[in-house]
Design an enzyme around this catalytic site. Structure first.
Site, PDB file in Angstrom:
ATOM      1  N   ASN A 147       0.821  -1.223   0.000  1.00 48.68           N
ATOM      2  CA  ASN A 147       0.000   0.000   0.000  1.00 48.68           C
ATOM      3  C   ASN A 147       0.855   1.273   0.000  1.00 48.68           C
ATOM      4  OD1 ASN A 147       0.897  -0.127   2.625  1.00 48.68           O
ATOM      5  ND2 ASN A 147      -1.094  -0.572   3.527  1.00 48.68           N
ATOM      6  N   ARG A 285       3.318   7.218  11.262  1.00 49.09           N
ATOM      7  CA  ARG A 285       2.800   6.693  12.521  1.00 49.09           C
ATOM      8  C   ARG A 285       2.583   7.858  13.490  1.00 49.09           C
ATOM      9  NH1 ARG A 285       1.363   3.018  10.068  1.00 49.09           N
ATOM     10  NH2 ARG A 285       1.943   0.825  10.266  1.00 49.09           N
ATOM     11  N   GLN A 314      -4.394   3.507  18.479  1.00 46.53           N
ATOM     12  CA  GLN A 314      -5.496   3.331  17.540  1.00 46.53           C
ATOM     13  C   GLN A 314      -6.389   2.209  18.016  1.00 46.53           C
ATOM     14  OE1 GLN A 314      -3.286   5.041  13.548  1.00 46.53           O
ATOM     15  NE2 GLN A 314      -4.077   2.999  13.487  1.00 46.53           N
ATOM     16  N   HIS A 333      -7.274   5.919  10.321  1.00 44.64           N
ATOM     17  CA  HIS A 333      -6.160   5.328   9.568  1.00 44.64           C
ATOM     18  C   HIS A 333      -6.699   4.564   8.344  1.00 44.64           C
ATOM     19  CE1 HIS A 333      -2.097   3.004  10.037  1.00 44.64           C
ATOM     20  NE2 HIS A 333      -2.308   3.398   8.801  1.00 44.64           N
TER      21      HIS A 333
HETATM   22  P1  NDP Z   1      10.196   1.875   3.321  1.00 39.75           P
HETATM   23  O1  NDP Z   1      10.889   0.910   4.211  1.00 39.75           O
HETATM   24  O2  NDP Z   1      10.260   1.678   1.857  1.00 39.75           O
HETATM   25  O3  NDP Z   1      10.693   3.352   3.623  1.00 39.75           O
HETATM   26  C1  NDP Z   1      10.942   3.843   4.883  1.00 39.75           C
HETATM   27  C2  NDP Z   1      12.098   4.804   4.773  1.00 39.75           C
HETATM   28  O4  NDP Z   1      12.261   5.478   6.018  1.00 39.75           O
HETATM   29  C3  NDP Z   1      13.404   4.090   4.466  1.00 39.75           C
HETATM   30  O5  NDP Z   1      14.028   4.719   3.374  1.00 39.75           O
HETATM   31  C4  NDP Z   1      14.163   4.245   5.753  1.00 39.75           C
HETATM   32  O6  NDP Z   1      15.544   4.362   5.609  1.00 39.75           O
HETATM   33  C5  NDP Z   1      13.651   5.568   6.254  1.00 39.75           C
HETATM   34  N1  NDP Z   1      13.984   5.785   7.663  1.00 39.75           N
HETATM   35  C6  NDP Z   1      14.008   4.896   8.690  1.00 39.75           C
HETATM   36  N2  NDP Z   1      14.402   5.501   9.810  1.00 39.75           N
HETATM   37  C7  NDP Z   1      14.638   6.794   9.495  1.00 39.75           C
HETATM   38  C8  NDP Z   1      15.072   7.915  10.240  1.00 39.75           C
HETATM   39  N3  NDP Z   1      15.365   7.797  11.523  1.00 39.75           N
HETATM   40  N4  NDP Z   1      15.203   9.100   9.600  1.00 39.75           N
HETATM   41  C9  NDP Z   1      14.940   9.212   8.270  1.00 39.75           C
HETATM   42  N5  NDP Z   1      14.509   8.168   7.517  1.00 39.75           N
HETATM   43  C10 NDP Z   1      14.358   6.977   8.125  1.00 39.75           C
HETATM   44  O7  NDP Z   1       8.669   1.884   3.807  1.00 39.75           O
HETATM   45  P2  NDP Z   1       7.422   2.589   3.125  1.00 39.75           P
HETATM   46  O8  NDP Z   1       7.874   3.834   2.477  1.00 39.75           O
HETATM   47  O9  NDP Z   1       6.636   1.619   2.345  1.00 39.75           O
HETATM   48  O10 NDP Z   1       6.583   2.915   4.444  1.00 39.75           O
HETATM   49  C11 NDP Z   1       7.077   3.823   5.430  1.00 39.75           C
HETATM   50  C12 NDP Z   1       6.198   3.820   6.654  1.00 39.75           C
HETATM   51  O11 NDP Z   1       4.930   4.368   6.326  1.00 39.75           O
HETATM   52  C13 NDP Z   1       5.871   2.429   7.212  1.00 39.75           C
HETATM   53  O12 NDP Z   1       6.892   1.926   8.039  1.00 39.75           O
HETATM   54  C14 NDP Z   1       4.607   2.679   7.968  1.00 39.75           C
HETATM   55  O13 NDP Z   1       4.891   3.115   9.282  1.00 39.75           O
HETATM   56  C15 NDP Z   1       3.955   3.820   7.202  1.00 39.75           C
HETATM   57  N6  NDP Z   1       2.827   3.339   6.404  1.00 39.75           N
HETATM   58  C16 NDP Z   1       1.589   3.899   6.650  1.00 39.75           C
HETATM   59  C17 NDP Z   1       0.493   3.435   5.988  1.00 39.75           C
HETATM   60  C18 NDP Z   1      -0.848   4.066   6.197  1.00 39.75           C
HETATM   61  O14 NDP Z   1      -1.865   3.445   5.863  1.00 39.75           O
HETATM   62  N7  NDP Z   1      -0.925   5.275   6.702  1.00 39.75           N
HETATM   63  C19 NDP Z   1       0.570   2.322   5.040  1.00 39.75           C
HETATM   64  C20 NDP Z   1       1.926   1.906   4.760  1.00 39.75           C
HETATM   65  C21 NDP Z   1       2.981   2.380   5.460  1.00 39.75           C
HETATM   66  P3  NDP Z   1      16.521   3.198   5.145  1.00 39.75           P
HETATM   67  O15 NDP Z   1      15.690   2.019   4.710  1.00 39.75           O
HETATM   68  O16 NDP Z   1      17.256   3.887   4.058  1.00 39.75           O
HETATM   69  O17 NDP Z   1      17.309   2.885   6.359  1.00 39.75           O
END
Ligand code: NDP
Length: 404
Positions: A147, A285, A314, A333
């Protein structure tokens, strides 16, 4: 044979749908970047139907019961007297969606002596105490990418909704008014604005791509830098951390997972670094933002708007300040639970279950915890620890409010 406990949100208040607004879903071949969509051997549902609510059962009952497993589906998830807490004690597998999270705290994990696999039907496994899962050797898996694009679309909608003052303007129409000045007194264009994302993973980079045609100036911060060619293509400026990025931005969008490093990241201090009148959109989140600091910043005008769909806990209690603070565009959400997304994460959940029962490896990109440590996507994007503290407050929703 395994006992599977699946926690899903309630059916619609007027009953499980018998017809839908549209017939079917567009067919997608791959995710951007090439990752394949879920590949279960079969599915027992029609893509486009409501799968994420209790009667939808993620389309899993026939598959599980025909193989001799048992399936308990409930929406009653919070508090020690909940059906979830009762059924958890002899469950081997727990399935839960982040939208209606079955919090797996250390205490609950201690009670679930047979628990081996926790599946997130969606993305973001912070509702599981990952440290406790590691310590107990429980595998945690999610349906990576299912998603991400859904959320990126929602982020664009929310940025435009806030900046252009859509929701209050819509309300004037519903109230029978024609109050143009009231509507436009807080309405701007995003053209020329500086927009930054915290996290440029699947969602964050899809947000950047979708924003580019609006002729805005793009910024990002992440633990790993994007390839130089992608930075050039998007014209996006890298900042080494959120603190150094937020001060240049008119709009900040948060797209990083919740883990100890990001918990409470947007506190009073971080918000004070932002431009006066900046907008903050958080679909990642709720706990990444400090609840009271956000409400205060909207009241003082430090933030011009806040939108998102993620809360902590939630469901949010009826008196959660984000329900009543000024200039917000909050929804429950939902951004990752469109009917389109549900079809993908239901299929992905089935793929993970098929792998588990057949002893085949779960895709590396789906793994968060495995073999007692962060693994796969979890090893890349999370840090060890627990982000579930305080989740017991979710029981207050049931106790003190009437959702209907
Ligand atoms: P990804 O894993 O593709 O992307 C998350 C990114 O956040 C990665 O590039 C990661 O870095 C980066 N990151 C982690 N820690 C940090 C930090 N401290 N500072 C800056 N960047 C950081 O996941 P998605 O993009 O698919 O999803 C991201 C988040 O969105 C999910 O974990 C979830 O919490 C939320 N989400 C919400 C949904 C909703 O319905 N509202 C649905 C889907 C997701 P790297 O990997 O480079 O270490």
């Amino acid at each position: 044979m395994a006992k599977v406990v699946c926690v899903l949100y309630d059916d619609p208040v007027d009953g499980y749908p018998t017809k839908y607004a549209r017939d079917g879903l567009p067919k997608l071949d791959r995710y951007p970047g090439g990752q394949t969509l879920p590949t279960p051997k079969a599915i027992d549902f029609e893509p486009g139907v409501l799968l994420g609510s209790a009667s939808g059962e993620l389309g899993l009952r026939k598959f599980l019961e025909s193989a001799g497993h048992s399936l308990v589906v409930t929406s009653d998830k919070d508090g020690p007297a909940s059906i979830f807490e009762r059924e958890l004690v002899d469950a081997e597998i727990v399935i839960s969606q982040p939208f209606w999270p079955a919090y797996l705290t250390e205490e609950r994990i201690a009670k679930a002596s047979r628990l081996k696999l926790a599946i997130t039907a969606g993305i973001g496994s912070d509702h599981v105490d990952l440290q406790a899962a590691m310590d107990r050797g429980i595998t945690v898996a999610e349906v990576t990418y299912c998603n991400s694009i859904s959320v990126s679309e929602h982020v664009i909608m929310m940025i435009l909704g806030l900046v252009r003052n859509y929701i209050p303007s819509y309300q004037w129409v519903v109230k029978g008014g024609w109050n143009i000045a009231d509507c436009v007194a807080r309405s701007y264009d995003i053209e020329g604005m500086q927009i930054g994302t915290v996290g440029a993973g699947r969602i964050g980079s899809a947000v950047l791509r979708r924003l580019k045609p609006f002729d805005v100036k793009l910024h990002y911060t992440d633990r790993h830098r994007l390839p130089e060619a992608v930075e050039k293509e998007l014209g996006v400026t890298f900042h080494k951390d959120p603190a150094s990025m937020v001060g240049v931005c008119d709009v900040v969008t948060i797209n990083a997972p919740l883990h100890p490093e990001t918990e409470n990241l947007f506190d009073e201090t971080m918000i004070a670094r932002m431009k006066r009148g900046a907008y903050l959109v958080n679909t990642a989140r709720g706990k990444i933002c400090n609840r009271d600091a956000i409400a205060r910043a909207l009241e003082s005008g430090q933030l011009a708007g806040y939108a998102g769909d993620v809360w902590f806990p939630q469901p949010a209690p009826k008196d959660h300040p984000w329900r009543s603070m000024p200039h917000h565009g909050m929804t429950p959400h939902i951004s990752g639970s469109s009917l389109s997304a549900q079809a993908r994460y239901a299929a992905g959940t089935r793929e993970i279950l098929e792998c588990w029962f057949e002893g085949r490896p779960i895709r590396e990109e789906y793994l968060i915890v495995d073999g007692g440590k962060l693994a796969g996507a979890g090893a890349h994007s999370y840090s060890a620890g627990d982000a579930t503290r305080g989740s017991e407050e979710a029981a207050r929703f049931k106790a003190r409010s009437d959702p209907r």
